[in-house]
Structure formats: C-alpha cells, structure tokens
Design an enzyme around this catalytic site. Sequence first.
Site, short mmCIF file in Angstrom:
data_model
loop_
_atom_site.label_atom_id
_atom_site.label_comp_id
_atom_site.label_asym_id
_atom_site.label_seq_id
_atom_site.Cartn_x
_atom_site.Cartn_y
_atom_site.Cartn_z
CB ALA A 163 -3.87 8.42 -0.94
CE LYS A 164 -3.83 1.54 -5.12
NZ LYS A 164 -3.98 1.99 -6.50
N GLY A 165 -4.99 2.51 -0.50
CA GLY A 165 -5.71 1.75 0.90
C GLY A 165 -6.11 0.52 0.26
CG ASP A 178 -6.46 -0.41 -6.90
OD1 ASP A 178 -5.95 -1.51 -6.74
OD2 ASP A 178 -5.96 0.53 -7.57
CB VAL A 216 -1.01 0.04 1.32
CG1 VAL A 216 -1.85 1.27 1.38
CG2 VAL A 216 -1.95 -1.03 0.96
#
Length: 322
Positions: free
Chosen positions: A37-39, A78, A16
């Site tokens: 950003a990422k999650g 995603d 991540v």
Amino acid sequence: MKGGIRYHPEVNPDEVNALAQLMTWKSVVADIPYGGAKGGIGCTLRDLSTSELERLTRVFTQKIHDLIGTHTDVLAPDMGTNSQDLGGSLGREAATGRGVVFATEALLAEYGKSIEGLTFEIQRFGNVGSWVAKIFHEKSGKVIALSNITGAVKNPNGIDIPALIQFKESTGSLYNFPGGESMNPNELLVHECDVLVPCALGGVLNKENATHVKAKYIIEATNHPTDPEADEILSKKGVIILPDIYANAGGVIVSYFEWVQNIQGFMWEEEQVNKELKKYMTKAFKNIKSMCQTHECNLWMGAFTLGLNQVARATLLRGWEA
C-alpha cells in the site's frame, strides 16, 4: 497491507500506485505477511510550521480512518514523515538506513569484502542517508562524498560524519562545511568510489549519466533510482546493483516488528529490534542469491522472481487462480 505515507510536492496518483505495487514485492522478499500500500500528500514541508504539519496529519488520518486498522492497512513513515508523525517502535527512525547497511554487508561478503576501508558516496543526506553515513562511518567505511538539497561536499580522505551531522543541525545546510570541499551535487553520481548509495527520488541514474558512473556497486536505498536504460548500461559495465525491493526493506521490516509489538502489547528493546532486522535482511539476501543461482540471473531479476513466485504461491493457496 502496509505502506508508507510521504509528504512531498511531487506526490501524484500514478507514483502512489506504482509504489504500492513495489511495496508488495518488498514485503514478499523480506518474508513478512503484508500486501503493498502507499499514500501521500502533495506539500512542501519547509513551508509548514510544526502545528500546521500536525493539523495536516490529523485531518489526513481522519479522512482515511475507515480504510486503516491493525488488520487492514498499517501506515508507516516515508519521505517527509518520521516516527513523530507515524511510528512508535524503538529503532524505527534508523530502520531503513540500518537495513541498507545490513544489505550492503551481505552483498560485499559475497565478494570477500567488508565495509571497512571501502569508499562510499551517498546521494541525499536526509533521514535514510544520514543513518547510512553514520553507520558506515562507525564501521570504518570511508564516506568521501554526500549531498542534499543544499549542496554537496567531498573529502577524498573521508568525511567526519558526526561533525557533519552537527554542522547540518546547527546551520541547516552542507554549504561551507569546513571538513570538505563543495562539489556539484550532479557530479556525485559519477564521482569515483567503491559503493554509490542513491537515497533521493527515483530515476537519478539514467541513460545520460549511467555511462559515466564509476562505482563498482550501487545500493538502491530509495525506490527506482535506476531507470531501465541505465540498468542495462550499468550491467554491461559490470556494475553490481542491489535492488530497491531488497536494499531499502529495513523500514517495512521494522514496521512489521512494530505491528507485532502492538498486538502483543509488549515493547522490544532497540537491541532486539536491530538484531531481528539483521536476521531478516541476511535471510532475504540468501533467498535472492539462491534464486539467482537457480535461474542464472542478476540480483534484480532474482529479487523479482522471488517476489513473483511467493505471490503466485499465496494466490494458489487462497484458491484465487483463474
């Protein structure tokens, strides 16, 4: 900031963090005003019912509620998520795949070629891969092999993509598709074709298989499909690689359009979304090529140089220099 939320059993903090950084360069290359950003959630989607998936998504959103917002951190679909979970703009579901096609057209035009008549192989017939295959087919490209988690299928005369989509929807598998022959999914990466499009997880092209790749062009429709050793091997072979931070930027670009529409309170027609997406993808490719010519480098280095230069410039303008 902007980043996708992925549901996959292999999600972990290191991945991540790396993908969040990648989103920064992707946003900059696409010339949209976001940081990265990422999650994600480590889970296996096929083990979850629709109601369980809904509850999982709602609880996750509640947990990060204070960290997200229109001018803070914008979530988007995603791997393993879609417009039902996250997203609302027309054209968003097809955006990454359609952006891959626009990127491919821009690259091929540099070499006096077009999609029509070329042969394509697509690894992972999921959301992105299915849209890429469908649009290639519509543009008279010949998709001769593709795969997903259930297997792989090939047809040297070209696969009937609408028929395959219908078959997959009715059976849940590519296995026994009557319009082609079954093949080992691992063989797809080294099968002869003009254009190879990896749409699965990272690292699928590595030092073990790179020497056997027969494609002339590789379009990185997923993040990090080519590891550094494979990149070096493929470059020496003369294979042209279109880097992930540009090739699969269609999703983040249309997420930006969605953000703009939300702020304006005005929804665009899908035709306008696609038109603007093509304009952004075409402009980004020209900027990358300009950087390549200035520094006499390949597309990967040109894209990262463009990203680094833009971030460095923004940092200086904000007065953040050391």
